[in-house]
Design a protein around this motif. Structure first.
Motif, short mmCIF file in Angstrom:
data_model
loop_
_atom_site.label_atom_id
_atom_site.label_comp_id
_atom_site.label_asym_id
_atom_site.label_seq_id
_atom_site.Cartn_x
_atom_site.Cartn_y
_atom_site.Cartn_z
N UNK A 232 23.19 26.01 -52.82
CA UNK A 232 22.52 26.88 -53.62
C UNK A 232 21.14 26.46 -54.00
N UNK A 233 20.83 25.12 -54.13
CA UNK A 233 19.45 24.60 -54.61
C UNK A 233 18.51 24.78 -53.36
N UNK A 234 18.93 24.71 -52.19
CA UNK A 234 18.37 24.77 -50.89
C UNK A 234 17.71 26.24 -50.75
N UNK A 235 18.78 27.29 -51.18
CA UNK A 235 18.36 28.53 -51.13
C UNK A 235 17.27 28.94 -52.13
N UNK A 236 17.44 28.19 -53.20
CA UNK A 236 16.45 28.67 -54.56
C UNK A 236 15.09 28.07 -54.17
N UNK A 237 15.10 26.85 -53.54
CA UNK A 237 13.82 26.31 -53.05
C UNK A 237 13.21 26.99 -52.09
N UNK A 238 13.61 27.75 -51.07
CA UNK A 238 13.10 28.65 -50.12
C UNK A 238 12.46 29.74 -50.65
N UNK A 239 13.08 30.28 -51.79
CA UNK A 239 12.65 31.32 -52.47
C UNK A 239 11.38 30.90 -53.53
N UNK A 240 11.45 29.84 -53.83
CA UNK A 240 10.45 29.40 -54.74
C UNK A 240 9.16 28.97 -54.04
N UNK A 241 9.37 28.48 -52.72
CA UNK A 241 8.09 28.26 -51.84
C UNK A 241 7.50 29.60 -51.40
N UNK A 242 8.39 30.64 -51.22
CA UNK A 242 7.77 31.82 -50.84
C UNK A 242 7.02 32.45 -51.75
#
Length: 337
Positions: A232-242
């Motif tokens: 879940x955190x990894x998916x959020x990190x991906x969105x944050x970086x985008x």
């Protein structure tokens, strides 16, 4: 007096802008939260950093997760928080990750931006007789120890056939170095933007040489490996970086607007903020965390290891995570001009 002193009132905003370039400043205590949802991303930030740019670009809207911001005064304490698991991700310059890696910290470089190194400069007073870095032999130079400017000084001297032992290095943090430089107590100052822009805008000095072709011009987002292991955190990190990458594109096309926001957030004079945006901030391009990037950071690590500022050999490749590269261009992609 040979050179006009910078008003003391201007020193405080710049003391807040040690940025990710290095130094021994401690963590700040400012916190705020954006978004809503069951997942919280703990983000380490600095004054005028990720929160400010995302908000200005409208990228903090429609978040289906929470971002809890923690403000730090520079990169090293931010990475200490990442190592401790108090922060999931945060933005720093090209040097703090090298020292964190040297200390065996639990960090992973997950995103990178490549910009110009024009803001990384060795400055001299307007009336200085120096005409190039090769003339620095025997001169006194102020620099923040372990900072990106420290590496730029090492590399610039090497390119001119000199070493640190050929000059008198004064290890000073930016506020003290600024005072020393403008009062004539040092012959030169190795530093980064926005200090470079402050000196040039105030016509209190000139550029002897810059980091162009000398330093890599990289900045990073660095995450905690434990956070990356959480799906879940990894998916959020991906969105944050985008969102961060889109915000950086926004800066390029809204330089004056961003300079106003940055000036307000940090206390920088607007003309200094705008000059720094044009010289440095707006030139950054999102790039992949790749082998050339690792090799470039390894070169920095090896330089500091040789000087015994990092005690052991660092394998920087063990401190990167390439899962968020997507179709980004290579790290050697030219910066925007």
């Amino acid at each position: 007096m040979r050179r006009r002193l910078v008003p003391a009132a201007l020193l405080l905003p710049f003391a807040l802008l040690l940025t990710a370039c290095g130094g021994n400043s401690s963590a700040g205590t400012g916190t705020e939260t954006d978004g809503k949802g069951s997942v919280t991303l703990n983000v380490g930030d600095q004054k005028g950093g990720s929160a400010a740019i995302l908000r200005a670009a409208g990228e903090l809207k429609n978040l289906n997760y929470k971002i809890k911001w923690s403000t730090f005064t520079s990169g090293p304490p931010l990475l200490e928080a990442v190592n401790a698991g108090a922060v999931d991700i945060g933005g720093v310059g090209n040097t703090p990750p090298v020292f964190a890696a040297g200390a065996g910290s639990k960090i992973s470089v997950v995103a990178a931006w490549h910009g110009t190194s024009k803001g990384d400069a060795i400055l001299v007073p307007n009336d200085s007789k120096l005409t190039g870095p090769g003339r620095l032999k025997g001169r006194s130079i102020a620099v923040a120890q372990g900072s990106s400017a420290h590496y730029q000084l090492i590399a610039s001297l090497k390119a001119a056939g000199l070493s640190l032992s050929d000059v008198h290095v004064k290890y000073l943090q930016p506020a003290d170095a600024l005072a020393a430089f403008t009062s004539g107590k040092v012959d030169a100052w190795a530093v980064w933007d926005p200090y470079t822009s402050q000196i040039l805008q105030a016509k209190q000095g000139r550029v002897l040489t810059t980091g162009e072709g000398i330093t890599n011009g990289l900045t990073f987002q660095v995450a905690a490996p434990a956070a990356l292991k959480d799906p879940k955190k990894s998916a959020v990190v991906k969105d944050y970086l985008t969102r961060l990458r889109r915000a950086q594109v926004w800066v390029y096309s809204h330089q004056q607007e961003w300079a106003k926001v940055w000036a307000k957030d940090t206390g920088l004079p607007y003309d200094v903020a705008l000059a720094s945006v044009k010289r440095t901030n707006a030139t950054r391009v999102a790039v992949a965390v790749d082998k050339p990037l690792v090799a470039s950071e390894q070169q920095i690590a090896d330089a500091f290891t040789e000087l015994k500022l990092i005690p052991n050999k660092v394998d920087f490749g063990g401190f990167v995570d390439t899962r968020f590269n997507g179709d980004l261009p290579p790290s050697t992609t030219p910066a925007k001009r």
